[in-house]
Enzyme design. Structure first.
Site, PDB file in Angstrom:
ATOM      1  N   HIS A   1      -3.439   7.241   2.450  1.00 23.86           N
ATOM      2  CA  HIS A   1      -3.897   6.036   2.229  1.00 23.86           C
ATOM      3  C   HIS A   1      -5.172   5.734   2.602  1.00 23.86           C
ATOM      4  O   HIS A   1      -5.622   5.975   3.810  1.00 23.86           O
ATOM      5  CB  HIS A   1      -2.949   4.930   2.653  1.00 23.86           C
ATOM      6  CG  HIS A   1      -3.309   3.302   2.253  1.00 23.86           C
ATOM      7  ND1 HIS A   1      -3.687   3.170   1.191  1.00 23.86           N
ATOM      8  CD2 HIS A   1      -3.337   2.319   3.075  1.00 23.86           C
ATOM      9  CE1 HIS A   1      -3.871   1.837   1.091  1.00 23.86           C
ATOM     10  NE2 HIS A   1      -3.874   1.399   2.263  1.00 23.86           N
TER      11      HIS A   1
ATOM     12  N   CYS B   1       0.815  -1.245   0.086  1.00 24.64           N
ATOM     13  CA  CYS B   1      -0.088   0.089  -0.087  1.00 24.64           C
ATOM     14  C   CYS B   1       0.827   1.236  -0.007  1.00 24.64           C
ATOM     15  O   CYS B   1       0.202   2.360  -0.344  1.00 24.64           O
ATOM     16  CB  CYS B   1      -0.986  -0.270   1.051  1.00 24.64           C
ATOM     17  SG  CYS B   1      -2.084  -1.536   1.201  1.00 24.64           S
TER      18      CYS B   1
ATOM     19  N   ASN C   1      -9.944  -0.037  -0.369  1.00 27.00           N
ATOM     20  CA  ASN C   1      -8.459   0.045  -0.014  1.00 27.00           C
ATOM     21  C   ASN C   1      -8.092  -0.742  -1.482  1.00 27.00           C
ATOM     22  O   ASN C   1      -8.088  -1.925  -1.731  1.00 27.00           O
ATOM     23  CB  ASN C   1      -8.038  -0.913   0.977  1.00 27.00           C
ATOM     24  CG  ASN C   1      -6.585  -0.780   1.326  1.00 27.00           C
ATOM     25  OD1 ASN C   1      -5.773  -0.506   0.462  1.00 27.00           O
ATOM     26  ND2 ASN C   1      -6.166  -1.325   2.227  1.00 27.00           N
TER      27      ASN C   1
END
Length: 323
Positions: free
Chosen positions: A250, A113, A280
């Site tokens: 994020h 990520c 996500n």
């Protein structure tokens, strides 16, 4: 001095939108539970004809259009991804071929990520070092391919998508008001790798594997790690939270986003949130959120923008950019 300036931005999403209600037929969960715990309301899921390469290409073309450039103007591609089309060659070279580029060079970067933040930092160093003049930095993922769709703790969290920016070398001064990448900070801690990982790989199981996560442990570490690198970036740039115009974190979990902003003293109205729309999307998360914020008219030329991400490994990092 040479500055790495954002010249264009673009994104791409799979056609299929999967709402929370669909999970009620797959696992023991509800729309209310997902929204309350994560802030996610929907995510995009790639079809068989949509891949990390095809989404990355679409995002790259959108970024080039935004910049008023063509693939011939690009001499380097960095693709941040944990879901490549193949073990090798790098999916970046497939995107290079799809774009019709006959020159330059391309490679993948894997920091889960945190991948896009790592990639922007790396791209900035290549530009400052004179190795490239214009480059595509892409985050593209198809995490739906590595999910265990019977595990309600993970399958509801992730989605697919891609985002990209064009970075260009421009002459400037080492001043906070100058456009371009200003400061960055990267970290990793391999002792935490069992908190968020995929239980397969070519060298171990000869399989792709599925994503596994200790959710409570990840949440516990997230806020502290995020604030650590952001405070480092603030110190390098000589600024405080009050100085930034936009915070683009994020997009993993709304509660992590809110807690991080609160701890850092970043006003709620400065925080870009798209987790409700995309879930996500790993390395695509930050560039997708950036793209949405630009489309909404939030981020404008001259704004001071803070990017942040944390991923499996653990890896984490932050980048400060004058848009």
């Amino acid at each position: 001095m040479t500055r790495s300036v954002v010249r264009g931005i673009g994104s791409a999403l799979p056609r299929r939108i999967m709402k929370n209600a669909e999970f009620e037929k797959l696992v023991d969960t509800t729309d209310e539970w997902i929204v309350q715990r994560t802030g996610i309301r929907q995510r995009h899921i790639a079809s068989e004809d949509e891949t990390t390469a095809s989404l990355g290409e679409a995002a790259a073309r959108a970024a080039l259009d935004s910049a008023g450039l063509t693939p011939a103007d690009i001499d380097m591609i960095i693709l941040a991804t944990s879901t490549p089309n193949n073990t090798f060659p790098a999916t970046a070279v497939e995107i290079q071929e799809r774009l019709g580029m006959s020159g330059g060079f391309a490679f993948d970067m894997q920091a889960v990520c945190s991948g896009f933040v790592y990639a922007v930092t790396t791209a900035d160093l290549y530009i400052r070092g004179g190795q490239a003049k214009r480059m595509l930095v892409i985050g593209s993922e198809t995490f739906s391919r590595i999910l265990d769709w019977t595990d309600r703790t993970t399958c509801v969290l992730f989605g697919d998508g891609a985002g990209a920016v064009v970075l260009e070398a421009q002459d400037g001064e080492a001043a906070l008001d100058q456009r371009g990448v200003i400061a960055s900070s990267l970290r990793s801690d391999g002792s935490q790798r069992d908190k968020l990982y995929v239980d397969g790989g070519p060298s171990t199981t000869c399989t792709v594997g599925h994503l596994r996560m200790q959710g409570r442990e990840v949440f516990k570490h997230a806020v502290g790690m995020i604030t650590d690198v952001i405070e480092d970036v603030f110190a390098k740039a000589g600024i405080t939270a009050e100085d930034i115009d936009w915070f683009v974190p994020h997009q993993a979990n709304r509660r992590i986003i809110d807690a991080s902003a609160k701890k850092l003293g970043i006003a709620e109205e400065k925080v870009v949130v798209t987790v409700d729309l995309h879930g996500n999307t790993s390395a695509a998360s930050v560039p997708l959120a950036l793209s949405v914020a630009v489309e909404r008219g939030q981020i404008k030329k001259g704004d001071l923008v803070l990017l942040e991400a944390m991923g499996g490994g653990f890896t984490w990092g932050a980048v400060l950019v004058r848009w």
